[in-house]
Design a protein around this motif. Structure first.
Motif, short mmCIF file in Angstrom:
data_model
loop_
_atom_site.label_atom_id
_atom_site.label_comp_id
_atom_site.label_asym_id
_atom_site.label_seq_id
_atom_site.Cartn_x
_atom_site.Cartn_y
_atom_site.Cartn_z
N ARG A 4 14.51 -0.68 -7.55
CA ARG A 4 15.69 -1.31 -6.96
C ARG A 4 16.85 -0.32 -6.94
O ARG A 4 16.90 0.62 -7.72
CB ARG A 4 16.08 -2.55 -7.75
N ILE A 5 17.80 -0.59 -6.06
CA ILE A 5 19.07 0.11 -6.05
C ILE A 5 20.12 -0.85 -6.60
O ILE A 5 20.21 -2.00 -6.16
CB ILE A 5 19.46 0.57 -4.64
N ILE A 6 20.89 -0.37 -7.56
CA ILE A 6 21.93 -1.19 -8.18
C ILE A 6 23.25 -0.44 -8.06
O ILE A 6 23.33 0.73 -8.45
CB ILE A 6 21.63 -1.45 -9.67
N THR A 7 24.26 -1.07 -7.52
CA THR A 7 25.59 -0.45 -7.46
C THR A 7 26.54 -1.26 -8.32
O THR A 7 26.54 -2.50 -8.27
CB THR A 7 26.13 -0.39 -6.01
N ALA A 8 27.35 -0.57 -9.11
CA ALA A 8 28.29 -1.24 -10.01
C ALA A 8 29.69 -0.68 -9.80
O ALA A 8 29.86 0.52 -9.56
CB ALA A 8 27.88 -1.06 -11.46
N ASP A 149 14.04 2.11 -10.71
CA ASP A 149 15.38 1.57 -10.51
C ASP A 149 16.43 2.66 -10.66
O ASP A 149 16.35 3.51 -11.55
CB ASP A 149 15.67 0.47 -11.53
N VAL A 150 17.46 2.61 -9.79
CA VAL A 150 18.57 3.55 -9.87
C VAL A 150 19.88 2.76 -9.90
O VAL A 150 20.06 1.82 -9.13
CB VAL A 150 18.56 4.56 -8.69
N TRP A 171 17.17 -3.03 3.32
CA TRP A 171 17.17 -3.46 1.92
C TRP A 171 17.74 -4.87 1.83
O TRP A 171 18.60 -5.26 2.61
CB TRP A 171 18.00 -2.50 1.07
N THR A 172 17.27 -5.62 0.84
CA THR A 172 17.71 -7.00 0.66
C THR A 172 18.56 -7.13 -0.59
O THR A 172 18.11 -6.76 -1.68
CB THR A 172 16.50 -7.96 0.54
N ILE A 187 22.45 -5.89 -6.57
CA ILE A 187 21.08 -5.42 -6.71
C ILE A 187 20.37 -5.55 -5.36
O ILE A 187 20.49 -6.58 -4.69
CB ILE A 187 20.31 -6.22 -7.78
N TYR A 188 19.64 -4.51 -4.98
CA TYR A 188 18.94 -4.48 -3.69
C TYR A 188 17.45 -4.20 -3.90
O TYR A 188 17.08 -3.29 -4.66
CB TYR A 188 19.52 -3.38 -2.78
N GLU A 189 16.63 -4.99 -3.21
CA GLU A 189 15.19 -4.78 -3.21
C GLU A 189 14.80 -3.97 -1.97
O GLU A 189 15.41 -4.12 -0.91
CB GLU A 189 14.45 -6.11 -3.19
N PRO A 190 13.78 -3.11 -2.09
CA PRO A 190 13.39 -2.25 -0.95
C PRO A 190 12.78 -3.04 0.19
O PRO A 190 12.25 -4.14 -0.01
CB PRO A 190 12.39 -1.29 -1.57
#
Length: 204
Positions: A4-8, A149-150, A171-172, A187-190
């Motif tokens: 997953r891609i996670i941005t904070a 995960d990143v 991405w979702t 949080i984004y799923e591929p």
């Protein structure tokens, strides 16, 4: 399986917004904001700590508030590469006369609107250039997510731009916590993949 891609967004910086200033003074205030680390009372939420623990890669902007956010989220237990590509989208002070005074947050809204409409004085990154930077950021995050995960610790408006880019790329966005406030995350799923039941727990 692709991660997953996670941005904070970073925590609350150690700089008061309880002032009224001119547009010119806002430019100085924003420079101090960029130099500020987190307020001493700031602590990351447990949810973000869990996401950082489960991430294979954690990245950060080079601005102090983002670096300290990543350090707190990871407990200082790992190396977190910082890169200027992840710094916030510009907020140039509006070219308004000094008789008008507003709070920094109000100037920020005015500045963001003008910048989004194309206002960028010499030496300031234009909106088109920032979107180009965001496209490169999304590619980098996708490359890291290919290995797990990143988590990126960055900034509010930049993260919103990344959101637009990732969604356009398929991405979702599956989770959003905290809106766009300090310590918030998305949080984004591929594309084309569904995370197995229980994977969230296993990642933590």
């Amino acid at each position: 399986m692709t991660g997953r891609i996670i941005t904070a967004r970073h925590g609350r910086p150690n700089l008061s917004r309880d002032v009224t200033i001119t547009a010119r003074e806002y430019g100085d205030w924003w420079a101090r904001y960029d130099e500020s680390g987190l307020h001493p009372d700031e602590r990351p939420p447990e949810g973000l700590i869990a996401l950082a623990k489960g991430a294979r890669t954690v990245l950060s902007s080079t601005l102090p508030r983002a670096i300290e956010t990543a350090a707190q989220a990871t407990g200082g237990a790992r190396e977190v590469p910082a890169d200027p590509i992840f710094v916030e989208a510009p907020l140039p002070p509006p070219p308004w006369p000094d008789f008008l005074k507003l709070r920094p947050g109000q100037w920020g809204v005015v500045s963001r609107i003008l910048w989004s409409l194309g206002y960028a004085p010499p030496g300031v990154e234009h909106q088109r250039e920032t979107w180009g930077r965001v496209a490169e950021i999304a590619t980098r995050l996708e490359d890291h997510a290919a290995k797990g995960d990143v988590l990126l610790c960055a900034h509010g408006y930049l993260n919103w731009m990344i959101d637009r880019q990732l969604v356009r790329s398929g991405w979702t966005r599956t989770e959003r916590d905290g809106g766009n406030h300090y310590w918030s995350w998305r949080i984004y799923e591929p594309p084309g993949e569904k995370r197995p039941v229980g994977a969230e727990v296993a990642a933590q």
